[in-house]
Scaffold this active site. Structure first.
Site: not given
Ligand code: XMP
Ligand code: MG
Length: 169
Positions: A37-38, A93-94, A97, A125, A153, A159
């Site tokens: 959803k992000g 994508e939001d 990470d 990140k 979220d 959100r």
């Molecule tokens: P990866 O680790 O697969 O993750 O790159 C991406 C997903 O991890 C969540 N994510 C966050 N969501 N605040 C959030 O609300 C954050 O600081 C955060 N860090 C990772 C997110 O769902 C993303 O799609």
């Molecule tokens: Mg996400």
């Protein structure tokens, strides 16, 4: 909660990204694929700032893990509905990470042989990567802090916030 990026700062950055993307995809048949959803808030702003036409589609991915970290086991709970073979795809994508979610999804889409496949993330990140992953367009690079708002979220909350905020765990 501490404000990291205000709505005004976000709006300006989204306009800049949209300018670059509009130039890069001039004359192409752009399909923007959002990851639910992000990404829905960022994507809604981004496509309206573009100066080229596009169509949209969405996928929903789930990763089972803790509340603040993905486990690496990614499941597609809703696939896109568009045939992407030979077409120009921009995944939105939001946040990236560990990189696990996007590398899984990009590998999956690449097998369908799009003409071009790029990724635009609102937040990156970078220091948290577990697998190598570079987005083509990045809104902001951030440190390893958990952020919410503008689609992001914590336990499905926050959100709706216009600003991006840091929550202390
Ligand atoms: P990866 O680790 O697969 O993750 O790159 C991406 C997903 O991890 C969540 N994510 C966050 N969501 N605040 C959030 O609300 C954050 O600081 C955060 N860090 C990772 C997110 O769902 C993303 O799609
Ligand atoms: Mg996400």
């Amino acid at each position: 909660m501490e404000v990291l990026f205000t709505k005004a700062v976000i709006d300006r950055r989204v306009e800049e990204l949209a300018d670059v993307i509009s130039r890069d995809y001039q004359g192409q048949d752009l399909i923007v694929v959002g990851i639910l959803k992000g990404a829905f808030v960022f994507m809604a702003d981004l496509i309206r700032a573009l100066r080229i036409p596009c169509t949209v589609d969405f996928a929903r991915l789930a990763s089972y893990g803790s509340q603040t970290e993905s486990s690496g086991k990614i499941v597609v709970t809703k696939d896109i509905e568009t045939t992407i073979k030979g077409r120009d795809i921009l995944v939105v994508e939001d946040i990236v990470d560990t990189g696990l979610t996007l590398s899984f999804f990009i590998d999956m889409l690449r097998k369908r042989e799009p003409r071009t496949l790029r990724v635009c993330v609102f937040l990156d990140k970078r220091e948290r990567r577990k697998v190598p992953f570079e987005a083509d367009y990045v809104g902001f690079h951030i440190e390893d802090r958990f952020v919410v708002g503008y689609g992001l979220d914590f336990n499905e909350k926050f959100r709706f916030l216009r600003d991006v905020c840091v929550i202390e765990e």
